[in-house]
Write an enzyme that holds these catalytic residues in place. Structure first.
Site, PDB file in Angstrom:
ATOM      1  N   LYS A 114       0.812  -1.219   0.000  1.00  0.00           N
ATOM      2  CA  LYS A 114       0.000   0.000   0.000  1.00  0.00           C
ATOM      3  C   LYS A 114       0.843   1.266   0.000  1.00  0.00           C
ATOM      4  O   LYS A 114       0.304   2.372   0.100  1.00  0.00           O
ATOM      5  CB  LYS A 114      -0.928   0.012   1.223  1.00  0.00           C
ATOM      6  CG  LYS A 114      -1.952  -1.113   1.224  1.00  0.00           C
ATOM      7  CD  LYS A 114      -2.896  -0.993   2.407  1.00  0.00           C
ATOM      8  CE  LYS A 114      -3.954  -2.100   2.370  1.00  0.00           C
ATOM      9  NZ  LYS A 114      -4.890  -2.002   3.508  1.00  0.00           N
ATOM     10  N   LYS A 193      -6.710 -17.177  -3.615  1.00  0.00           N
ATOM     11  CA  LYS A 193      -6.669 -17.570  -2.210  1.00  0.00           C
ATOM     12  C   LYS A 193      -7.961 -17.144  -1.531  1.00  0.00           C
ATOM     13  O   LYS A 193      -8.448 -16.027  -1.733  1.00  0.00           O
ATOM     14  CB  LYS A 193      -5.476 -16.897  -1.512  1.00  0.00           C
ATOM     15  CG  LYS A 193      -5.440 -17.141  -0.012  1.00  0.00           C
ATOM     16  CD  LYS A 193      -4.376 -16.317   0.663  1.00  0.00           C
ATOM     17  CE  LYS A 193      -4.462 -16.460   2.171  1.00  0.00           C
ATOM     18  NZ  LYS A 193      -3.470 -15.636   2.892  1.00  0.00           N
ATOM     19  N   LYS A 196     -11.437 -12.936   3.012  1.00  0.00           N
ATOM     20  CA  LYS A 196     -12.567 -12.035   3.230  1.00  0.00           C
ATOM     21  C   LYS A 196     -12.456 -10.812   2.333  1.00  0.00           C
ATOM     22  O   LYS A 196     -13.457 -10.299   1.836  1.00  0.00           O
ATOM     23  CB  LYS A 196     -12.623 -11.619   4.707  1.00  0.00           C
ATOM     24  CG  LYS A 196     -13.014 -12.747   5.659  1.00  0.00           C
ATOM     25  CD  LYS A 196     -13.125 -12.279   7.094  1.00  0.00           C
ATOM     26  CE  LYS A 196     -11.864 -12.435   7.869  1.00  0.00           C
ATOM     27  NZ  LYS A 196     -11.338 -13.760   8.061  1.00  0.00           N
TER      28      LYS A 196
END
Length: 325
Positions: A114, A193, A196
């Site tokens: 990020k 993968k 969530k």
């Protein structure tokens, strides 16, 4: 005696990947003679991505219920919420951060991924590896089961412990990673993968109709019903192979190879084996999560008292080493 430590974030409700890749292996380790297990809910870590208080509370309860539903014996382990022992975890985080070089943290994948949009990066994400190190070193863990995505953080934990020990003298146990290669990556319904954040997970605790609906969304190719199919590349078959018995896996493989067996048949078989495999877990989850959260709370509080005693002793030793006692 080996100490095993495993934590699961409460950034969402546990899914199949969490259960196969972390919860069940951790419970199996806790049942082995000679192991002492510390299993915790990493709710402080969840704050790096989750900012809604009600959702966090609900997720914490769901994660705890999943552990208990999967057979965790709280008499054999120390089971706790990270936040309820936060004074010790965060204090050690500060001490470790004072001996941790900036470049080490800047090189962490969780930050680098990020770093091209720093306005969206909070200090908590940058210091995530230090808090993780505190979680581990506070309890003198010998082994930490980790997935591929956390291996780097475990190496950083080792580096921090070794650096602290060089400066202040022998203080921390140097932990080792334990990786189950077969369960390193559990595929999601889209082939990536299971995560969530990708929205590709299977929640085994869903009501039956909702669970079946999710499984039906598993990606597949356009091979006709009557044609042979390749089980090695199909996501439904891969998920089935992680749950079903050997004879059932062999039968499905044969059905794929001979043709006349559609992906719809395979997805229905996956749904049926998932219901059967996790029937007891689904029942217990409902008990702790919906029907009797007070029983869940009691088990957590008992574990947190055990964790507090151990953490307080370690912090006292660290303070002595650095001259703050």
């Amino acid at each position: 005696m080996s100490r095993i430590l495993t934590g699961i974030q409460s950034s969402g409700k546990p899914h199949l990947g969490n259960i196969l890749g972390a919860i069940l292996p951790a419970i199996q380790l806790s049942e082995q003679s000679g192991n002492e297990s510390f299993l915790f809910i990493a709710d402080l870590h969840s704050l790096t991505s989750l900012k809604d208080a009600n959702t966090l509370k609900d997720n914490i309860r769901a994660v705890a219920a999943a552990w208990l539903a999967c057979g965790l014996d709280t008499q054999k382990v120390v089971f706790y919420r990270q936040s309820r022992v936060a004074a010790y975890h965060t204090e050690l985080t500060w001490y470790l951060s004072c001996v941790t070089p900036y470049p080490m943290l800047a090189n962490a994948h969780s930050f680098k991924d990020k770093s091209d949009r720093l306005a969206d990066v909070y200090a908590g994400l940058f210091l995530y590896p230090v808090l993780m190190a505190s979680d581990i070193l506070l309890y003198d863990a010998n082994f930490v089961p980790v997935g591929k995505d956390q291996k780097q953080h475990l190496e950083m934990t080792r580096d921090m412990a070794e650096r602290f020990n060089r400066i202040y003298g022998d203080t921390f146990v140097i932990p080792e990673a334990r990786i189950d290669e077969r369960l390193m990556v559990i595929p999601g319904i889209d082939g990536q993968k299971m995560s969530k954040s990708y929205g590709n997970y299977i929640d085994i605790f869903l009501p039956e109709k909702e669970l079946q609906k999710v499984i039906k969304k598993t990606i597949s190719d356009s091979t006709p019903l009557e044609a042979p199919k390749n089980p090695e590349t199909d996501i439904t078959f891969k998920l089935f192979s992680l749950i079903a018995g050997e004879s059932d896996i062999a039968m499905m493989r044969e059905n794929y190879l001979k043709g006349g067996y559609g992906y719809g048949h395979a997805k229905q078989a996956l749904f049926e084996v998932m219901k059967s495999r996790f029937s007891k877990e689904r029942e217990l989850f409902n008990y702790y999560y919906h029907e009797n959260p007070a029983a869940l709370e009691q088990k957590l509080e008992e574990g947190e008292e055990k964790a507090r005693v151990i953490a307080a002793k370690k912090i006292a030793a660290v303070r002595e080493k650095i001259g703050l006692s």
